[in-house]
Every structure is written in C-alpha cells, then in structure tokens.
Design a protein around this motif. Structure first.
Motif, mmCIF file in Angstrom:
data_model
loop_
_atom_site.group_PDB
_atom_site.id
_atom_site.type_symbol
_atom_site.label_atom_id
_atom_site.label_comp_id
_atom_site.label_asym_id
_atom_site.label_seq_id
_atom_site.Cartn_x
_atom_site.Cartn_y
_atom_site.Cartn_z
ATOM 1 N N GLN A 87 1.308 -34.929 -53.380
ATOM 2 C CA GLN A 87 2.700 -35.356 -53.632
ATOM 3 C C GLN A 87 2.992 -35.682 -55.081
ATOM 4 O O GLN A 87 4.080 -35.416 -55.575
ATOM 5 C CB GLN A 87 3.139 -36.547 -52.755
ATOM 6 C CG GLN A 87 2.924 -36.378 -51.263
ATOM 7 C CD GLN A 87 3.765 -35.291 -50.614
ATOM 8 O OE1 GLN A 87 4.514 -34.598 -51.278
ATOM 9 N NE2 GLN A 87 3.600 -35.113 -49.314
ATOM 10 N N HIS A 88 2.035 -36.290 -55.811
ATOM 11 C CA HIS A 88 2.280 -36.616 -57.217
ATOM 12 C C HIS A 88 0.975 -36.858 -57.946
ATOM 13 O O HIS A 88 -0.042 -37.127 -57.310
ATOM 14 C CB HIS A 88 3.200 -37.841 -57.346
ATOM 15 C CG HIS A 88 4.012 -37.811 -58.604
ATOM 16 N ND1 HIS A 88 3.536 -38.256 -59.817
ATOM 17 C CD2 HIS A 88 5.258 -37.328 -58.845
ATOM 18 C CE1 HIS A 88 4.468 -38.055 -60.744
ATOM 19 N NE2 HIS A 88 5.520 -37.491 -60.179
ATOM 20 N N GLY A 89 1.035 -36.780 -59.302
ATOM 21 C CA GLY A 89 -0.181 -36.984 -60.089
ATOM 22 C C GLY A 89 -0.303 -38.373 -60.686
ATOM 23 O O GLY A 89 -1.308 -38.679 -61.332
ATOM 24 N N SER A 90 0.707 -39.208 -60.488
ATOM 25 C CA SER A 90 0.688 -40.509 -61.171
ATOM 26 C C SER A 90 0.544 -41.654 -60.171
ATOM 27 O O SER A 90 1.233 -41.698 -59.147
ATOM 28 C CB SER A 90 1.985 -40.661 -61.972
ATOM 29 O OG SER A 90 2.523 -41.964 -61.845
ATOM 30 N N ASP A 91 -0.334 -42.597 -60.508
ATOM 31 C CA ASP A 91 -0.525 -43.757 -59.627
ATOM 32 C C ASP A 91 0.756 -44.547 -59.444
ATOM 33 O O ASP A 91 1.057 -45.010 -58.341
ATOM 34 C CB ASP A 91 -1.604 -44.683 -60.206
ATOM 35 C CG ASP A 91 -3.003 -44.146 -59.957
ATOM 36 O OD1 ASP A 91 -3.144 -43.235 -59.109
ATOM 37 O OD2 ASP A 91 -3.943 -44.616 -60.611
ATOM 38 N N ALA A 92 1.515 -44.694 -60.548
ATOM 39 C CA ALA A 92 2.740 -45.493 -60.445
ATOM 40 C C ALA A 92 3.705 -44.840 -59.454
ATOM 41 O O ALA A 92 4.308 -45.523 -58.614
ATOM 42 C CB ALA A 92 3.387 -45.627 -61.817
ATOM 43 N N VAL A 93 3.832 -43.511 -59.536
ATOM 44 C CA VAL A 93 4.769 -42.839 -58.621
ATOM 45 C C VAL A 93 4.212 -42.864 -57.192
ATOM 46 O O VAL A 93 4.958 -43.108 -56.236
ATOM 47 C CB VAL A 93 5.068 -41.400 -59.092
ATOM 48 C CG1 VAL A 93 6.010 -40.703 -58.114
ATOM 49 C CG2 VAL A 93 5.665 -41.407 -60.487
ATOM 50 N N LEU A 94 2.910 -42.657 -57.045
ATOM 51 C CA LEU A 94 2.326 -42.710 -55.691
ATOM 52 C C LEU A 94 2.559 -44.080 -55.061
ATOM 53 O O LEU A 94 2.806 -44.187 -53.854
ATOM 54 C CB LEU A 94 0.824 -42.396 -55.741
ATOM 55 C CG LEU A 94 0.471 -40.933 -56.027
ATOM 56 C CD1 LEU A 94 -1.035 -40.772 -56.259
ATOM 57 C CD2 LEU A 94 0.904 -40.020 -54.865
ATOM 58 N N THR A 95 2.525 -45.125 -55.893
ATOM 59 C CA THR A 95 2.814 -46.470 -55.371
ATOM 60 C C THR A 95 4.274 -46.563 -54.955
ATOM 61 O O THR A 95 4.594 -47.058 -53.863
ATOM 62 C CB THR A 95 2.492 -47.534 -56.452
ATOM 63 O OG1 THR A 95 1.129 -47.385 -56.819
ATOM 64 C CG2 THR A 95 2.729 -48.940 -55.929
ATOM 65 N N ARG A 96 5.167 -46.056 -55.809
ATOM 66 C CA ARG A 96 6.596 -46.102 -55.439
ATOM 67 C C ARG A 96 6.860 -45.274 -54.176
ATOM 68 O O ARG A 96 7.749 -45.573 -53.388
ATOM 69 C CB ARG A 96 7.473 -45.577 -56.585
ATOM 70 C CG ARG A 96 7.391 -46.398 -57.868
ATOM 71 C CD ARG A 96 8.654 -46.264 -58.714
ATOM 72 N NE ARG A 96 8.854 -44.980 -59.349
ATOM 73 C CZ ARG A 96 8.271 -44.555 -60.464
ATOM 74 N NH1 ARG A 96 7.393 -45.337 -61.085
ATOM 75 N NH2 ARG A 96 8.547 -43.373 -60.979
ATOM 76 N N MET A 97 6.081 -44.219 -54.019
ATOM 77 C CA MET A 97 6.226 -43.381 -52.823
ATOM 78 C C MET A 97 5.576 -44.002 -51.587
ATOM 79 O O MET A 97 5.698 -43.465 -50.485
ATOM 80 C CB MET A 97 5.559 -42.013 -53.062
ATOM 81 C CG MET A 97 6.299 -41.081 -54.001
ATOM 82 S SD MET A 97 5.351 -39.533 -54.173
ATOM 83 C CE MET A 97 6.604 -38.460 -54.907
ATOM 84 N N LYS A 98 4.821 -45.068 -51.773
ATOM 85 C CA LYS A 98 4.072 -45.716 -50.685
ATOM 86 C C LYS A 98 3.128 -44.729 -49.987
ATOM 87 O O LYS A 98 3.069 -44.662 -48.757
ATOM 88 C CB LYS A 98 5.024 -46.344 -49.651
ATOM 89 C CG LYS A 98 5.890 -47.441 -50.222
ATOM 90 C CD LYS A 98 6.386 -48.374 -49.118
ATOM 91 C CE LYS A 98 7.127 -49.576 -49.673
ATOM 92 N NZ LYS A 98 6.324 -50.420 -50.559
ATOM 93 N N ARG A 99 2.414 -43.963 -50.801
ATOM 94 C CA ARG A 99 1.506 -42.978 -50.218
ATOM 95 C C ARG A 99 0.179 -43.607 -49.785
ATOM 96 O O ARG A 99 -0.577 -43.008 -49.027
ATOM 97 C CB ARG A 99 1.238 -41.843 -51.224
ATOM 98 C CG ARG A 99 2.358 -40.847 -51.322
ATOM 99 C CD ARG A 99 2.478 -39.993 -50.058
ATOM 100 N NE ARG A 99 1.439 -38.980 -49.954
ATOM 101 C CZ ARG A 99 1.285 -38.170 -48.908
ATOM 102 N NH1 ARG A 99 2.088 -38.284 -47.854
ATOM 103 N NH2 ARG A 99 0.334 -37.266 -48.878
ATOM 104 N N GLY A 100 -0.157 -44.779 -50.335
ATOM 105 C CA GLY A 100 -1.353 -45.453 -49.828
ATOM 106 C C GLY A 100 -2.665 -44.995 -50.448
ATOM 107 O O GLY A 100 -3.736 -45.267 -49.904
#
Ligand code: SAH
Length: 534
Positions: free
Chosen positions: A278-291
């Motif tokens: 879904q994404h390469g960035s930790d900050a965005v993965l956090t905003r996405m709530k990917r876990g």
C-alpha cells in the motif's frame, strides 16, 4: 414463459463469484441469460464501493436502464452487492426505478425477491446490519454466507474457479470500505471448502483460486484444533485431478513461516503471492492504519524470497493518500524500484464515507498530483516488470492455457477459429505470468510446456515445446458451430481471453476497471499489453 436475466458485475473476485452463484441459483429456477438488456426480464448490477469511480459507473448505468424501464415497466432492475449495502435507501432516492437493493450478505434471497417483485409486491431493500448495528454475533449473522451449488456453465472458464475461504474483513484500514460493506470476517469450515473443491475438480476444474479479503488470516477453530491457511492448502493439494492452487489477497503480517513453507513445499500451490504493501512510508502506513512498518514488510519479503527465491510477488499501492508529501511518495517509488514486484496495482486515493480516513483526514492531495504520482509509479513498475520478465527468455514454462490472446479474441468476431485451427492463445505460468503463443484452440484448458522467446512488461511470448505436458481431451469445451454458441457470462477482465468462450453463457458483466486485471480484478491504472508478448 422463460424469464431472462442480464447481469453486469464490477469489482473484485468476490463479486465475480457472487454473480456466478446468483446466476446459477436463478438458472436452477428456470431463468436463462439474455443476450441484450432489451430481451431481459431482469437487469442486475453487482456493484463495488472500493472507489468512487466504481459507484459512478453504476449510477450512470442505472440512468441508461431507466429509459428501457420506461418502455417496459415490467422490467425488474436490481442493485446487488457492496454499493447496495453502503447506500441502502439512497439507491432508490437517486434512482427510484430500481426494484431490488440487495447487500452482499443477503444474496441468497435474490431468487425469492425477484419472484415477489414480478408478482407485483413492489420494491424491496434487503441489507445486513451496519458494523455499529448490534453485537458482533448479530452483525455476523446478518451477513449470511452464500454457498449454493456451483455451476461450471457460469464461470469465465470451466477449468478455473474461485473458492471462498472467508467472508468479510476485520482489518479496518483507514481508507477501506470493505469491512463496512462485507461485514465481520467469517471463515468457512475446512470440510465445506474441501468438498466444494472436490466437486469442482470432478466437474473438470483444474485450477482453484482461494479468495478472502485477507485470505492468509484464515482460521477455523474446532475444539482444540485450529485450521489455518497452510493446513487448508495441504488438504487441497491432496485432491487428485487438481493441478493448481492460488490464493488472494494476503495481509503482510499474516504471511507466517508455516504458510511460506506450505507454498514452497506443496507441488500444486502456485509460487505467486499478492501481498499489498500500500505505501513505502511508515508515517503514511500509520495514517492508513495498516498495522505494520515498511521494515516489517521488507522482513516478510526477505523471508519469502529466502524460502522461494523465484516467487512472483505482487502488490497494491495507493497514491495521494491524505497528507502524502512528495518525500513520502518518493518512498513508495523507491520501494517499487527495489522490491522486484512482478506487478503492482496502483490506485489514486478515493475517500470513502464511513471510513476513518474519510471522517478524520482531509483528502488534501490535488487530483492532478494524484495523477502524476500514479503515472510515475506505473512507469517505475513497468521497468521492473520488464526486467523481471526478460529473465524468463530461454526458459521452458508450464502454462495453463486459458483461451485466445487479446489480439485473437478481437479477431474472433470476424472469423472464429476452428478447434484445430492455429490461433494466438494465452495462458499463465505457475508464477502467474501471462504467456502468449500460437497453438490449436483445442489446447485451451490444458497444461502445456512453452519455450519462452520474448518478453514484455506484462507478458511473455514463446513456442509450444515438443509434445503436450498433458493430454486430457477437453473437446467438450467447444461448440463446433460457433454461430450457435451462447454468449459468455463475464466481461470482467480476469484474463480478457477467458471471457468469450464458446462454452460460457454470457450476459454482459462489465469490466471492472480499465487496464490489466489485478489479482482482485481491481486495477484501474495498470496498462494492458497481453496481446503480442514482446
Ligand atoms: N482486501 C481486498 C480488497 C481491498 S480493495 C484486497 O486486499 O484485495 C483492493 C485494493 O484497492 C486495496 O488493496 C487498495 O490498494 C485499494 N483501495 C482500497 N480502498 C481504496 C480507496 N479508498 N482509494 C483507493 N484505493 C483503495
């Protein structure tokens, strides 16, 4: 008099399967497929809510069918699936000529509901509870599993079938509407799944694709025994006559070592794994709530590649998610350039009412920037895909022949090939790579060895090697009289050439999105180039 049905489907494989089951149930009640909406007694739309675009398409189709309904007021118009569950009464507010609104958890009721509407009972709305509409148990019960008997006539090809392992989703990623419209995750019993697979194989099916929103989260508890996806694969691998097993879609955190070992060791399980990052960035993965963090994703990928070095891994990416900066987008680009995905399915973020992102994070990346990022990522993936495919030149690959290539499918209308005539065919390798080659049409549905001579970003091309890998006659797949062939069921872009087989009864299910199909039939941006190979 016989009633005729027209059904259009958009969205993922779950919808393809749901449409197959609804059509099969109606056929058992004497319905036949219509060749056009004009001769249909009922027109159904099986809908998707994952992106706005998919919903817009259905509302425009409803606008068009309104004109036919004005001419023939007895025509039953139905909206089925995820958009029905999401929009509920809103569907009839926007399109009051709709007779049936039926969510994905109520599809078993469709045959009865159509009869009621035809008998003059007026419009019907049947949906499941909202995710906040009761106890988990009550909500789960309101999403009833729909498992009627399968009907090979109703599939894009008789030798490939989807089998559901679970319904619903509990991951609640911030961007995603699926948990809201498909309800809580509920596993099907292993014995039911295996029995269904056995029946499909007895009916001539050779490849089964297990489907679940996060298929590798599969878990069935029976007393002290827990069956997980790895265990299920062992059971399915033992079915005589079945050649290939695939499964989609995987959640990165549930890609456990036992599952990876099962994929590596079980001969029928395809070395192809769709694991969206879904994404390469930790900050965005956090905003996405990917876990998970990108480090954890890479650790998973490392384990996978160490166990199965040649495994084909594919991913989904969302560009332009809330607050995505240039620097954050760059991390996705870097990931695609380095992770060696066989393919990626790239989506522009589309805010979905009901999701956490919709409620709490502004959709602040301008459309023009989303488009640019989409294009940049697509180009990066195309270069990686081409480099990956070039490695196959000079190798011999076993291919399950799926049908005519896109090029010859287009030609088929003017001059349909005979079963012994040479045509450009298309199939897939064990790693899910598309291969085109010239061969007689009667090879469709068989495994053949192909020597790869050329490669493009999205497909390989080659020559059939000496002899057939397998010579089970499947001539019954074809009608000698092509003019008398019934229309095919699906126009969904699974592989394009699947879709207009002589043996398949069609009513115009439409392509889900533009572009090459993804493992979940959901690409809207990846270009298709499956016709010529190199
Ligand atoms: N769980 C399934 C279905 C999810 S939808 C699966 O993983 O296949 C499929 C893909 O659509 C997701 O992986 C994601 O990349 C994309 N998607 C989901 N919601 C989206 C949204 N609101 N906007 C854009 N893309 C989205």
């Amino acid at each position: 008099m016989t009633k005729r049905l027209w059904i259009e489907t958009v969205g993922c494989q779950m919808n393809v399967l749901d449409s197959e089951l609804v059509v099969a149930a109606l056929r058992r009640q004497g319905w036949e497929m219509a060749r056009t909406t004009g001769e249909a007694d009922a027109v159904f739309y099986n809908t998707c809510s994952v992106r706005q675009h998919a919903e817009d398409k259905i509302y425009s189709a409803l606008g068009r069918i309104r004109l036919e309904k004005q001419q023939r007021p007895g025509l039953v118009v139905g909206v089925l699936g995820c958009m029905a569950q999401k929009d509920q009464e809103l569907v009839r507010k926007r399109a009051p000529w709709v007779d049936l609104v039926v969510g994905p958890g109520q599809l078993h009721r469709v045959p009865g509901l159509v009869d009621e509407v035809l008998a003059g009972g007026g419009p019907r709305l049947e949906v499941s509870l909202d995710r906040a509409g009761g106890s988990r148990e009550a909500i789960a019960q309101s999403f009833e599993s729909y498992d009627p008997d399968r009907d090979s006539q109703m599939r894009p090809t008789p030798f490939q079938a989807f089998v559901r392992t679970q319904t619903g989703c509990d991951k609640f990623c911030a961007f995603c509407v699926v948990p809201h419209v498909r309800g809580p995750e509920q596993a099907r019993e292993p014995a039911t799944i295996v029995a269904e697979a056995r029946k499909l194989v007895a009916d001539g099916c050779r490849e089964i694709t297990l489907i679940g929103q996060t298929v590798n989260s599969y878990r069935w508890k029976d007393g002290s025994t827990t069956t997980r996806l790895a265990d299920l694969l062992v059971l399915l691998d033992g079915i005589d006559g079945l050649d290939r097993i695939k499964f989609v879609t995987n959640y990165p955190r549930d890609m456990t070592d036992d599952l990876i070992a099962a994929v590596r060791d079980l001969p029928k399980v395809s070395h192809y794994l769709h694991v969206p990052a879904q994404h390469g960035s930790d900050a965005v993965l956090t905003r996405m709530k990917r876990g998970y963090s990108i480090g954890e994703y890479m650790e998973m990928l490392g384990r996978l590649r160490e166990a199965i070095p040649h495994a084909a891994v594919t991913s989904d990416f969302i560009v332009g998610f809330c607050g995505e900066t240039d620097a954050e987008f760059q991390t996705t680009l870097d990931l695609v350039r380095t992770a060696d995905f066989k393919n990626s399915f790239i989506f522009k973020y589309s805010p979905r009412p009901g999701t956490k992102a919709f409620d709490r994070q502004p959709d602040d990346v301008p459309e023009v920037v989303k488009k640019e990022r989409n294009q940049a990522l697509l180009e990066a993936q195309a270069a990686v895909s081409l480099a990956g495919n070039l490695r196959f030149i000079g190798t011999r690959q076993q291919v399950l022949v799926e049908g005519l290539s896109v090029r010859d499918e287009r030609r088929q209308g003017e001059n349909p090939p005979s079963t012994d005539g040479i045509a450009q065919l298309q199939g897939r390798t064990m790693c899910d790579r598309i291969v085109v080659f010239d061969a007689p049409l009667r090879l469709v549905g068989r495994l053949v060895d192909v020597d790869i001579q050329a490669a493009g970003a999205w497909s390989l091309a080659g020559d059939v090697a000496d002899g057939l890998a397998d010579a089970v006659p499947l001539e019954h797949l074809f009608s000698d009289d092509a003019a008398a062939a019934p229309p095919t069921l699906y126009d969904i872009d699974l592989t394009k050439s699947d879709l207009r087989k002589n043996a398949i009864t069609k009513s115009g299910l439409t392509k889900s999105d533009r572009g090459r199909p993804s493992p979940s039939g959901k690409s809207d941006t990846t270009p298709a180039d499956t016709s010529a190979g190199a």
